[in-house]
Design a protein around this motif. Structure first.
Motif, PDB file in Angstrom:
ATOM      1  N   ILE A 250       0.839  -1.206   0.000  1.00 46.27           N
ATOM      2  CA  ILE A 250       0.000   0.000   0.000  1.00 46.27           C
ATOM      3  C   ILE A 250       0.870   1.250   0.000  1.00 46.27           C
ATOM      4  O   ILE A 250       0.585   2.237  -0.708  1.00 46.27           O
ATOM      5  N   GLN A 251       1.947   1.239   0.785  1.00 47.76           N
ATOM      6  CA  GLN A 251       2.836   2.399   0.813  1.00 47.76           C
ATOM      7  C   GLN A 251       3.497   2.614  -0.536  1.00 47.76           C
ATOM      8  O   GLN A 251       3.688   3.756  -0.990  1.00 47.76           O
ATOM      9  N   LEU A 270       3.209  -2.835 -10.118  1.00 47.53           N
ATOM     10  CA  LEU A 270       3.276  -3.567  -8.856  1.00 47.53           C
ATOM     11  C   LEU A 270       2.711  -4.990  -8.959  1.00 47.53           C
ATOM     12  O   LEU A 270       2.562  -5.676  -7.942  1.00 47.53           O
ATOM     13  N   GLY A 271       2.394  -5.413 -10.175  1.00 43.31           N
ATOM     14  CA  GLY A 271       2.071  -6.818 -10.381  1.00 43.31           C
ATOM     15  C   GLY A 271       0.607  -7.191 -10.248  1.00 43.31           C
ATOM     16  O   GLY A 271       0.281  -8.387 -10.178  1.00 43.31           O
ATOM     17  N   PHE A 272      -0.308  -6.207 -10.218  1.00 40.30           N
ATOM     18  CA  PHE A 272      -1.740  -6.524 -10.182  1.00 40.30           C
ATOM     19  C   PHE A 272      -2.209  -6.910 -11.587  1.00 40.30           C
ATOM     20  O   PHE A 272      -1.781  -6.313 -12.588  1.00 40.30           O
ATOM     21  N   GLU A 273      -3.093  -7.877 -11.647  1.00 40.74           N
ATOM     22  CA  GLU A 273      -3.600  -8.307 -12.956  1.00 40.74           C
ATOM     23  C   GLU A 273      -4.493  -7.241 -13.568  1.00 40.74           C
ATOM     24  O   GLU A 273      -4.446  -7.002 -14.778  1.00 40.74           O
ATOM     25  N   TYR A 274      -5.311  -6.607 -12.725  1.00 43.78           N
ATOM     26  CA  TYR A 274      -6.205  -5.541 -13.195  1.00 43.78           C
ATOM     27  C   TYR A 274      -6.169  -4.378 -12.203  1.00 43.78           C
ATOM     28  O   TYR A 274      -5.990  -4.592 -10.995  1.00 43.78           O
ATOM     29  N   PRO A 275      -6.379  -3.143 -12.669  1.00 42.47           N
ATOM     30  CA  PRO A 275      -6.418  -1.985 -11.765  1.00 42.47           C
ATOM     31  C   PRO A 275      -7.493  -2.126 -10.690  1.00 42.47           C
ATOM     32  O   PRO A 275      -7.321  -1.638  -9.570  1.00 42.47           O
ATOM     33  N   SER A 279      -7.483  -1.347  -6.603  1.00 43.20           N
ATOM     34  CA  SER A 279      -8.445  -0.452  -5.961  1.00 43.20           C
ATOM     35  C   SER A 279      -9.173  -1.128  -4.804  1.00 43.20           C
ATOM     36  O   SER A 279      -9.384  -0.524  -3.736  1.00 43.20           O
ATOM     37  N   ARG A 280      -9.549  -2.402  -4.998  1.00 39.82           N
ATOM     38  CA  ARG A 280     -10.251  -3.126  -3.931  1.00 39.82           C
ATOM     39  C   ARG A 280      -9.364  -3.303  -2.705  1.00 39.82           C
ATOM     40  O   ARG A 280      -9.808  -3.093  -1.576  1.00 39.82           O
ATOM     41  N   MET A 281      -8.106  -3.702  -2.924  1.00 39.13           N
ATOM     42  CA  MET A 281      -7.208  -3.902  -1.795  1.00 39.13           C
ATOM     43  C   MET A 281      -6.911  -2.582  -1.089  1.00 39.13           C
ATOM     44  O   MET A 281      -6.884  -2.511   0.138  1.00 39.13           O
ATOM     45  N   PHE A 282      -6.704  -1.543  -1.862  1.00 37.33           N
ATOM     46  CA  PHE A 282      -6.402  -0.224  -1.304  1.00 37.33           C
ATOM     47  C   PHE A 282      -7.555   0.263  -0.425  1.00 37.33           C
ATOM     48  O   PHE A 282      -7.341   0.727   0.703  1.00 37.33           O
ATOM     49  N   LYS A 283      -8.780   0.115  -0.920  1.00 38.65           N
ATOM     50  CA  LYS A 283      -9.936   0.574  -0.140  1.00 38.65           C
ATOM     51  C   LYS A 283     -10.117  -0.265   1.117  1.00 38.65           C
ATOM     52  O   LYS A 283     -10.481   0.255   2.181  1.00 38.65           O
ATOM     53  N   PRO A 290      -8.064   4.602  -4.313  1.00 44.28           N
ATOM     54  CA  PRO A 290      -6.914   5.352  -4.831  1.00 44.28           C
ATOM     55  C   PRO A 290      -7.315   6.687  -5.444  1.00 44.28           C
ATOM     56  O   PRO A 290      -6.582   7.674  -5.330  1.00 44.28           O
ATOM     57  N   THR A 291      -8.486   6.727  -6.070  1.00 43.82           N
ATOM     58  CA  THR A 291      -8.974   7.991  -6.639  1.00 43.82           C
ATOM     59  C   THR A 291      -9.199   9.018  -5.538  1.00 43.82           C
ATOM     60  O   THR A 291      -8.832  10.196  -5.671  1.00 43.82           O
TER      61      THR A 291
END
Length: 303
Positions: A250-251, A270-275, A279-283, A290-291
């Motif tokens: 996250i950092q 960072l190796g995510f398959e889809y944006p 976004s889900r992990m960040f939230k 992220p927005t």
């Protein structure tokens, strides 16, 4: 090819060392009473707790070797292989072994949570090193179980035996917790190595082919079992190793976003398959997307 002794029940091991059991599912062995004994490399279908008062034995466990010293406790679970291959040598041992079959636990509370004792999945080089006081406590419990086994079997004996076994496992857990604390300097060095490992992972772009680093990956690189590594990080940081990895990620996401990269660019780097996965992990971890972070970056730099 190594000759492996299959320990399908407690009697298989007892027969090897020359001990006579009084219960089909539980065995307590005082090595002083059966020595000298021959080595054996064992494939366990039972649980076992072993310690020797005087020992300097080169043991195998899984794919590794371990110099088994005085005051060391080794715990094994069904499905594991450990010991030393029989070479015909007779060795004099003092110490104790407790073996119990999973069937003993059927219908008990311990049956449901025995796998929570994560030290059963530690590698041998992560064994428990007892203090003198801890040694005396375990010996006392071994003697109490042995005394109970010598009594006439009745309707309550198995419940009493399970109670003793659970008590011994709880003491082992307490002693391991103490060991994590007393090895604090070594452990802090391990945390630095963990941080460096995560930095190297992203600098070497491993995430582009393997995705986010896993606890198993980090444990393997640091020469630990995943369980021991996870318990060590939890004791040191108060959080799980998987959360520590995610917080580090996250950092990294925040740093990239703050430098002007788009969410899609960051997700790819960072190796995510889809944006959307980013976004889900960040939230989940920050409580906002992220927005939202991009909008608030000047006002609220951290989550």
């Amino acid at each position: 090819m190594s000759k492996i002794l299959k320990i399908r029940n407690v009697g298989d091991y007892s027969q090897w060392v020359g001990h006579t059991d009084t219960h089909p599912l539980v065995s307590v062995i005082d090595y002083a009473e059966v020595s000298p004994v021959r080595h054996c490399l064992n494939n366990y279908s039972v649980y076992g707790i072993f310690f020797h008062d005087e020992a300097n034995i080169d043991l195998a466990y899984g794919c590794g070797k371990y110099d088994y010293k005085e005051g060391t406790v080794i715990c094994v679970a069904p499905g594991q292989i450990g010991g030393k291959e029989d070479n015909g040598e007779l060795v004099n041992l003092t110490g104790w072994a407790l073996l119990f079959h999973p069937d003993l636990l059927q219908g008990t509370a311990l049956e449901k949570h025995i796998r929570e004792y994560s030290f059963f999945d530690y590698r041998v080089n992560e064994a428990l090193h007892m203090t003198d006081e801890e040694h005396d406590i375990l010996v006392s419990l071994m003697r109490q179980i042995k005394d109970e086994l010598q009594k006439k079997h009745d309707a309550l004996q198995d419940a009493i035996l399970v109670g003793y076994i659970e008590l011994m496992l709880n003491f082992c857990q307490r002693f391991y917790n103490r060991q994590f604390i007393t090895r604090k300097l070594v452990n802090s060095d391990m945390l630095m190595k963990f941080d460096q490992l995560l930095r190297d992972y992203y600098e070497e772009k491993i995430q582009l082919t393997s995705g986010m680093p896993t606890v198993q990956y980090c444990a393997d690189k640091l020469c630990m079992s995943a369980n021991y590594f996870g318990d060590l990080i939890k004791k040191m940081t108060g959080d799980t190793a998987s959360n520590y990895i995610r917080q580090d990620l996250i950092q990294r996401v925040k740093n990239e976003l703050a430098s002007g990269a788009s969410i899609s660019q960051v997700a790819y780097e960072l190796g995510f398959e889809y944006p959307q996965h980013l976004s889900r992990m960040f939230k989940k971890f920050c409580g906002y997307t992220p927005t939202d972070y991009l909008r608030q970056i000047q006002k609220k730099p951290g989550c």
